[in-house]
Design a protein around this motif. Structure first.
Motif, mmCIF file in Angstrom:
data_model
loop_
_atom_site.group_PDB
_atom_site.id
_atom_site.type_symbol
_atom_site.label_atom_id
_atom_site.label_comp_id
_atom_site.label_asym_id
_atom_site.label_seq_id
_atom_site.Cartn_x
_atom_site.Cartn_y
_atom_site.Cartn_z
ATOM 1 N N LYS A 46 0.821 -1.216 0.000
ATOM 2 C CA LYS A 46 0.000 0.000 0.000
ATOM 3 C C LYS A 46 0.857 1.269 0.000
ATOM 4 C CE LYS A 46 -1.980 -1.049 3.933
ATOM 5 N NZ LYS A 46 -1.226 -2.257 4.301
ATOM 6 N N SER A 47 1.813 1.339 0.923
ATOM 7 C CA SER A 47 2.635 2.550 1.011
ATOM 8 C C SER A 47 3.490 2.715 -0.245
ATOM 9 C CB SER A 47 3.546 2.500 2.246
ATOM 10 O OG SER A 47 2.756 2.512 3.414
ATOM 11 N N THR A 48 4.003 1.626 -0.745
ATOM 12 C CA THR A 48 4.808 1.689 -1.969
ATOM 13 C C THR A 48 3.952 2.245 -3.110
ATOM 14 O OG1 THR A 48 6.042 -0.238 -1.205
ATOM 15 C CG2 THR A 48 6.239 0.324 -3.544
ATOM 16 N N PHE A 103 2.187 11.472 5.228
ATOM 17 C CA PHE A 103 2.784 10.171 5.532
ATOM 18 C C PHE A 103 2.189 9.568 6.791
ATOM 19 C CE2 PHE A 103 5.930 12.454 3.103
ATOM 20 C CZ PHE A 103 6.198 11.526 2.129
ATOM 21 N N GLN A 104 2.545 8.322 7.047
ATOM 22 C CA GLN A 104 2.162 7.700 8.318
ATOM 23 C C GLN A 104 2.806 8.466 9.462
ATOM 24 O OE1 GLN A 104 2.921 3.568 6.885
ATOM 25 N NE2 GLN A 104 1.830 3.022 8.750
ATOM 26 N N TYR A 105 2.105 8.631 10.536
ATOM 27 C CA TYR A 105 2.603 9.363 11.708
ATOM 28 C C TYR A 105 3.283 10.675 11.315
ATOM 29 C CZ TYR A 105 1.489 5.041 14.042
ATOM 30 O OH TYR A 105 0.804 3.944 14.509
ATOM 31 N N LEU A 187 -3.333 10.146 1.955
ATOM 32 C CA LEU A 187 -2.964 10.000 3.368
ATOM 33 C C LEU A 187 -2.699 8.533 3.683
ATOM 34 C CD1 LEU A 187 -5.887 11.927 3.303
ATOM 35 C CD2 LEU A 187 -4.643 12.746 5.288
ATOM 36 N N ASP A 188 -1.516 8.273 4.214
ATOM 37 C CA ASP A 188 -1.145 6.896 4.558
ATOM 38 C C ASP A 188 -1.516 6.639 6.017
ATOM 39 O OD1 ASP A 188 -0.108 4.371 4.554
ATOM 40 O OD2 ASP A 188 1.854 4.933 3.740
ATOM 41 N N GLU A 189 -2.549 5.863 6.232
ATOM 42 C CA GLU A 189 -3.039 5.523 7.576
ATOM 43 C C GLU A 189 -3.244 6.766 8.456
ATOM 44 O OE1 GLU A 189 -2.778 1.988 8.827
ATOM 45 O OE2 GLU A 189 -1.668 1.085 7.188
#
Ligand code: ADP
Ligand code: MG
Length: 303
Positions: A46-48, A103-105, A187-189
């Protein structure tokens, strides 16, 4: 901007003993205006995938591609609106202004002394040379972005980002991306690690942004209830491939296959399966409201 991805593969550390095939022949189209969900267990790619959408991860050069094509299938296509991301001459800076990435966090990347400087950084970073916004323009943009993210400028502008709650920090980080007015927001997570209230606030914020600021919102998420309630469409990744790409009302008809893939399913889909085992068929779109409507209809009552 319409996003068209065809035959996208990605390998980390290609050619080394540590090579990992993270994406394997992914094809997806995301229409302008969608609230699009990306699902899949950890490590499914997913992130990739989302990092390709603003050129953070690039396609291999055309020379390498030609060589590869002789070995395997057709050339990859990666287009975001008028930007052709397979072309090295593409203006990636202009692309990144229009495709905002959270990004995440993201709160780990807050760094400035005040909330207002942190959000302004996102704006100044994308300003073209010689066209830096004036201090007044900057303040106006930061004020608007904070307010769109549910934070009052006068209360928060001078605070240190480090003195805020987890949910507030995350909203400051999102403000630092939407301040440059991207058309597509990825948006990643975005709700990961927040408590239930923080999660709800972030999701409500994303819907407000989708209505007023960004035409298209793409979220990577684990929360199936969230996907069922809110997404226009969702893709399910597994081992670098897309196994489903459907609107929630069709996706969650495949509940048993999703469970086999190690994924959770929305509460409405669980209840629908449990009722089916008892011989009761519920026809709903998997939102809570529609589930309740369908169950009441079985009893001959109106919602
Ligand atoms: P997800 O976001 O779905 O958890 P990722 O896209 O992060 O999946 O990862 C897909 C695969 O690529 C996983 O096997 C992961 O370990 C690997 N991977 C991700 N980032 C890197 C990296 N920078 N270097 C090497 N392997 C990576
Ligand atoms: Mg990830």
């Amino acid at each position: 901007m319409r996003i068209v991805v065809e035959h996208l593969s990605h390998c980390y550390n290609a050619g080394s003993p540590f090579a990992v095939k993270a994406l394997d022949d992914v094809s997806l189209t995301i229409e302008e205006g969608e609230f699009y969900g990306i699902l899949g267990h950890t490590g499914s790619g997913k992130s990739t995938f989302v990092q390709h959408l603003n050129g953070l991860l690039r396609l291999p050069s055309s020379l390498k591609r030609r060589k590869k094509r002789r070995e395997s299938g057709p050339s990859p296509v990666l287009r975001v609106g008028e930007f052709d991301l397979s072309d090295k001459k593409t203006d990636f800076r202009a692309l990144r202004k229009r495709v905002g990435m959270v990004f995440q966090y993201p709160e780990y990347q807050l760094f400035a002394e005040t909330v207002k400087d942190d959000v302004a950084f996102g704006l100044l970073n994308f300003a073209e040379k010689g066209k830096k916004p004036s201090p007044e323009e900057t303040e106006r943009a930061v004020r608007d972005a904070l307010s769109a993210c549910g934070l009052d400028y006068d209360e928060f502008a001078e605070k240190s980002p480090f003195d805020l709650s987890g949910g507030q920090k995350r909203r400051v980080a999102i403000a630092g991306v939407v301040v440059s007015r991207p058309e597509v927001l990825v948006l990643d997570e975005p709700a990961a690690g927040l408590d239930p209230l923080g999660k709800r606030e972030v999701m409500e914020l994303l819907h407000r942004l989708h209505d007023d600021w960004c035409k298209t919102v793409i979220i990577v998420s684990h929360d199936m209830d969230e996907i069922a309630e809110n997404c226009t469409r969702a893709a399910v990744f597994s081992e670098g491939r897309v196994v489903f790409d459907l609107p929630p009302r069709e996706l969650f008809l495949h509940a048993e296959e999703l469970v086999r893939l190690g994924l959770d399913i929305p509460l409405t889909a669980k209840l629908r399966l449990a009722l089916r085992e008892r011989g009761v068929a519920v026809d709903c779109d998997f939102t809570e409201d529609d589930f309740v409507r369908a169950v009441l209809a079985l009893k001959g009552e109106k919602a």
